[in-house]
Design an enzyme around this catalytic site. Structure first.
Site, PDB file in Angstrom:
ATOM      1  N   CYS A   1       3.140   6.355  28.146  1.00  0.00           N
ATOM      2  CA  CYS A   1       4.355   7.106  27.850  1.00  0.00           C
ATOM      3  C   CYS A   1       4.191   8.563  28.270  1.00  0.00           C
ATOM      4  O   CYS A   1       5.079   9.152  28.893  1.00  0.00           O
ATOM      5  CB  CYS A   1       4.676   7.024  26.360  1.00  0.00           C
TER       6      CYS A   1
ATOM      7  N   CYS B   1       5.519   3.330  18.460  1.00  0.00           N
ATOM      8  CA  CYS B   1       6.885   3.604  18.023  1.00  0.00           C
ATOM      9  C   CYS B   1       7.815   2.403  18.115  1.00  0.00           C
ATOM     10  O   CYS B   1       8.674   2.217  17.265  1.00  0.00           O
ATOM     11  CB  CYS B   1       7.454   4.781  18.819  1.00  0.00           C
TER      12      CYS B   1
END
EC number: 2.8.1.13
Length: 384
Positions: A113, A210
């Site tokens: 990410c 997440c």
């Protein structure tokens, strides 16, 4: 004369894009830079369909977090934009995470990410907005080198240091990135949040992955790749078949609990053989690893990586985010890059990161890192 971001311009003429996740750290960064007089713009990325994770404690980049970031931006008086990066995030992070688990690896989506979304796509967006730098709330330090380049260092707060997840940051990205919290302890960040009157001052830190709403990676994989998970045998390192499993995605190297075996001795997952859908288990000593082959290396050192050769370079490495750097020798030849640990480590897993530091000192410089591709148990020490 340089400003606090190491730029030769007045803060009022320095545009800074702050990546605002909705948490306390990035919120404090935005407030600090605004107070110093910078031209601050806040950007929040929506990275996934928040659904069940919208109000989950420890989530980020969705639902409540976007609302929190917007409220902070309004309170400190800066422009704020929410960008939909959901499609990019799924392709670059979630899909790769899924494929890696199916291949018997233990991936770290936070690294990808940062590499693909925050420090590539978001940096490009910051440039389009005319930003001089992109600032984030990561706990890592960036310092100028004598030749004008920037170096990455472990954060001042060892308990918050996030350098393990940022090793893939390139030299070009480091030129435009700033990490204002790298020299602060977390307690000071909370104190500043209260001082600024931020509504997120007591907000819990983001945790785990997440987009995994219930802490079950296997549920995400089975939903994205229905039918891809295969059952197989659980085999002892000595060749005995001890039982069966319902998919290697339910196991990680070093795992002891949840094996469903009763053989009169403690057993650990030693390796996962994806092609054969096989989980190999053994005693704890079978986990000991001395030699690691590393791929996709991002190098931040001063000398070319390929110049290290067989003689190598004394460094320190981390093979898990929860472990301290350990002394090792880094070698790079025509056959690839390897790390030889001075003392064996347990539970070194393919897919995890091997992050390379100049030393094992608390504020050590990050020299880069790569993905653990293969491990060799208890390699013999190199000849003197």
């Amino acid at each position: 004369m340089l400003n606090s971001l190491d730029l030769p311009t007045d803060p009022s003429k320095t545009r800074v894009v702050v990546a605002m996740s909705g948490g306390v750290d990035s919120s404090v960064v935005a407030a600090l830079l605004k107070r110093e007089g910078y031209d601050v713009i806040g950007i929040t990325l929506q990275l996934y369909d928040h659904g069940a994770a919208a109000h989950r404690k420890g989530a980020c980049c969705a639902g409540q977090d976007i609302y929190d970031a917007r409220r902070v931006a309004e309170a400190i008086g800066i422009p704020h934009y929410v960008l939909d990066y959901e499609a990019r995030f799924r392709e670059a992070v979630i899909d790769r995470f899924t494929q890696s688990y199916l291949a018997g690896e233990t991936p770290i989506p936070c690294v990808e990410c940062n590499r693909s979304i925050k420090f590539r796509d978001l940096l490009e967006t910051a440039r389009e907005l005319g930003a001089d730098v992109l600032a984030t709330g990561h706990y890592v330090a960036s310092r100028a080198l004598p030749d004008g380049r920037r170096a990455l260092h472990r954060a001042a707060d060892p308990d918050r240091d996030q350098s393990y997840f940022l090793y893939a940051t390139t030299p070009e990205q480091l030129d435009l990135l700033r990490f204002p919290l790298g020299e602060l302890p977390k307690e000071k960040t909370r104190e500043l949040a209260r001082e600024f009157g931020l509504t997120v001052a007591e907000k819990a830190d983001s945790q785990d992955i997440c987009f995994v709403t219930q802490g079950r990676y296997s549920d995400v994989i089975e939903r994205l790749k229905p039918g891809a998970v295969q059952g197989g045998e659980i085999v002892h390192v000595d060749g005995r078949v001890l039982g069966r499993h319902e998919g290697i995605i339910h196991y990680t190297v070093g795992q002891r609990k949840g094996l469903g075996l009763s053989v009169g001795e403690p057993l650990y997952v030693v390796r996962l053989e994806a092609k054969e859908a096989r989980v190999v288990v053994g005693p704890r000593e079978a986990l000991a690893t001395r030699l690691i082959r590393v791929t996709d290396v991002n190098w931040l050192g001063d000398v070319p990586l390929e110049s290290l050769g067989e003689k190598g370079m004394e460094v320190a490495v981390r093979v898990r985010s929860t472990r301290e750097p350990r002394p090792a020798t880094l070698r790079s030849t025509g056959t690839g890059t390897t790390v030889e640990l001075l003392s064996a480590e347990d539970g070194v897993s393919p897919g995890q990161a091997c992050v390379i530091y100049e030393s094992d000192a608390p504020r050590a410089r990050v020299l880069g890192g790569g993905t653990i591709a293969r491990t060799i148990a208890e390699a013999a020490p190199a000849a003197a």
